[in-house]
Motif scaffolding. Structure first.
Motif, PDB file in Angstrom:
ATOM      1  N   GLY A 257       7.352  87.584  12.346  1.00 27.25           N
ATOM      2  CA  GLY A 257       7.280  87.256  10.921  1.00 27.25           C
ATOM      3  C   GLY A 257       6.962  88.489  10.085  1.00 27.25           C
ATOM      4  N   ARG A 258       6.824  88.266   8.800  1.00 31.93           N
ATOM      5  CA  ARG A 258       6.472  89.356   7.888  1.00 31.93           C
ATOM      6  C   ARG A 258       4.945  89.486   7.866  1.00 31.93           C
ATOM      7  NH1 ARG A 258       8.689  92.722   4.374  1.00 31.93           N
ATOM      8  NH2 ARG A 258      10.764  91.898   4.783  1.00 31.93           N
ATOM      9  N   THR A 289       4.784  81.392  12.732  1.00 33.44           N
ATOM     10  CA  THR A 289       5.804  82.281  12.161  1.00 33.44           C
ATOM     11  C   THR A 289       6.826  82.708  13.212  1.00 33.44           C
ATOM     12  OG1 THR A 289       4.370  84.194  12.587  1.00 33.44           O
ATOM     13  CG2 THR A 289       4.255  83.183  10.404  1.00 33.44           C
ATOM     14  N   HIS A 336       1.063  82.257  15.556  1.00 28.74           N
ATOM     15  CA  HIS A 336       0.616  82.604  14.211  1.00 28.74           C
ATOM     16  C   HIS A 336      -0.198  83.886  14.296  1.00 28.74           C
ATOM     17  CE1 HIS A 336      -0.970  82.410  10.195  1.00 28.74           C
ATOM     18  NE2 HIS A 336      -2.202  82.301  10.631  1.00 28.74           N
TER      19      HIS A 336
END
Length: 345
Positions: A257-258, A289, A336
Motif C-alpha cells: 500500500g501507500r 492494504t 495492515h
C-alpha cells in the motif's frame, strides 16, 4: 572530559589483509558506545589498537584530548589509563576477589587500597565477596569482579570485549544492567565490542556498526534501528521488511500500500522502503492494504514470526505477532501497516 576520538585509523596484518580502513569514531565523555559488526569486520583489532596492544598503521586515537596513538606516537598500554574487561573475566585464579580488584591500585597505601576495593565491589553488587576465590563465583559474578578490577584505577576509558558471551541468557540481562549502572556511577567512557544486535541496542548510548573496517553508521540505538544508513545496516541490526517503492513527497507506493515516510522526499524517486516486522499486523477487516498467503509460523514464546507471501511481491515478508497466533500455513490473510517507513537509496 574523557571523550574518545578515533580518526582515520588503519591496520593491516600484511599485503592485501587490511582490517581497519581509515575508521573514524567519536564517543562523547561518559557515554557507552557499542561497536557492532560481523566476525572479521575489525571490531577486536580496533579494541586492541585503542588499548595499545597493536600499533596503528595510520590515524590517531585520543582520549580527553590526550594522544594515545598517532604517527610517531604509541603510548604503552599501562600508560593509557584504559581499563579492559575481557571475555570470561580472566581473573587471576590464585588471588582472592579483593586482591584481583586491587591488582592495579599502585601508589596507594593499604587503607586506601582496601577502601577503594570495597567501594568497587559494592558498586558491582558484590559487597562482602572480597575473601572468596574466583572458582567460588558464578560466571556472572566473575564478570562483575572483572569490571570492578577495570574500574578501580579510575580509568578514562573502559573497553569491554564481548564480556557476556560465556553467560547463559538468564544471566546476561542482569549482568548487562549492572555493568551499565557501574559505568554511569563512575562516569567512565565505555566501548563495548559485540556481535549481538540485541545487546548493542539495549545496552549502549551509541551504536557504531562496522563493515569492512569502517563505521557504516554511528547513531543512537533507536536511530540505527529505525533509520539505518543502507540496506546492509537495516538487515544487520534486526529483522527487516524491505520493499521496492516509489516515493512522492511524504508517501511511498509499495506492494503493501501507500505508506507515510518518516522523512519526506523533495522529488519523485524510486528506492527501497524499510519497515520492521512489528509494524505489520495480520487483519481481516477493511484496514488491510494488502493480502497474501501464510507460508510459515515460527513460535518463540514471547512472540511469533509469521511469514507471508504477499500478492504482487517477489519476496515473502515477516510479521511479528504477540499473543496467540490464529493463522496457519496455507491460509489467506490481510496485512495492515502501522507507523511510518524509511526510504533507503
Amino acid at each position: 572530559m574523557n571523550d574518545l576520538r578515533i580518526t582515520g585509523v588503519s591496520k593491516a596484518y600484511g599485503p592485501g589483509s587490511t582490517v581497519l580502513d581509515g575508521l573514524d569514531l567519536h564517543v562523547p565523555s561518559g557515554a557507552l558506545a557499542a561497536v557492532l559488526g560481523p566476525s572479521g569486520c575489525g571490531k577486536t583489532t580496533l579494541l586492541r589498537v585503542i588499548a595499545g596492544f597493536l600499533p596503528a598503521d595510520a590515524g590517531s586515537v585520543t582520549v580527553g584530548g590526550r594522544t594515545l596513538t598517532a604517527p610517531g606516537v604509541h603510548l604503552r598500554p599501562e600508560s593509557r589509563r584504559v581499563g579492559i574487561v575481557p571475555q570470561e573475566g580472566a581473573l587471576f585464579p590464585h588471588l582472592s576477589v579483593a586482591r584481583n580488584v586491587a591488582f592495579g591500585l599502585t601508589g596507594l597505601d593499604r587503607a586506601e587500597r582496601r577502601g577503594r576495593t570495597e567501594h568497587m565491589l559494592e558498586l558491582v553488587g558484590l559487597a562482602g565477596y572480597g575473601d572468596r576465590m574466583p572458582h567460588e563465583l558464578s560466571g556472572g559474578q566473575q564478570q562483575r569482579v572483572a569490571l570492578a578490577r577495570a574500574l578501580a584505577p579510575e580509568p578514562a576509558l573502559v573497553l569491554l570485549d564481548e564480556p557476556f558471551n560465556a553467560l547463559d541468557n538468564a544471566l546476561r540481562a542482569g549482568v548487562r544492567a549492572d555493568v551499565r549502572a557501574a559505568l554511569r556511577a563512575t562516569g567512565a567512557t565505555g566501548v563495548l565490542v559485540t556481535h549481538d544486535q540485541q545487546e548493542a541496542l539495549s545496552t549502549a548510548d551509541l551504536v557504531a556498526v562496522v563493515r569492512d573496517g569502517r563505521v557504516a553508521q554511528c547513531a543512537t540505538p533507536q536511530e540505527v534501528y529505525r533509520r539505518p544508513a543502507d540496506t546492509w545496516v537495516a538487515r544487520f541490526v534486526g529483522d527487516a521488511v524491505l520493499l521496492p517503492g516509489t516515493a512522492d513527497n511524504a508517501t511511498a507506493a509499495t506492494a503493501l500500500g501507500r505508506l507515510p515516510l518518516a522523512a519526506p522526499t523533495e522529488d519523485r524517486r524510486e528506492g527501497t522502503v524499510l519497515l520492521r516486522p512489528e509494524q505489520l499486523r495480520l487483519t481481516e477487516d477493511s484496514a488491510a492494504t494488502a493480502r497474501g498467503t501464510v507460508t510459515d509460523v515460527a513460535f518463540f514464546g514471547h512472540d511469533a514470526m509469521v511469514t507471508v507471501s504477499v500478492d504482487g511481491l517477489g519476496d515473502p515478508v515477516g510479521i511479528r505477532v504477540t499473543g496467540p497466533v490464529s493463522v496457519r500455513p496455507g491460509e489467506r490473510t490481510g496485512i495492515h501497516v502501522t507507523g511510518d517507513a524509511t526510504l533507503i537509496g
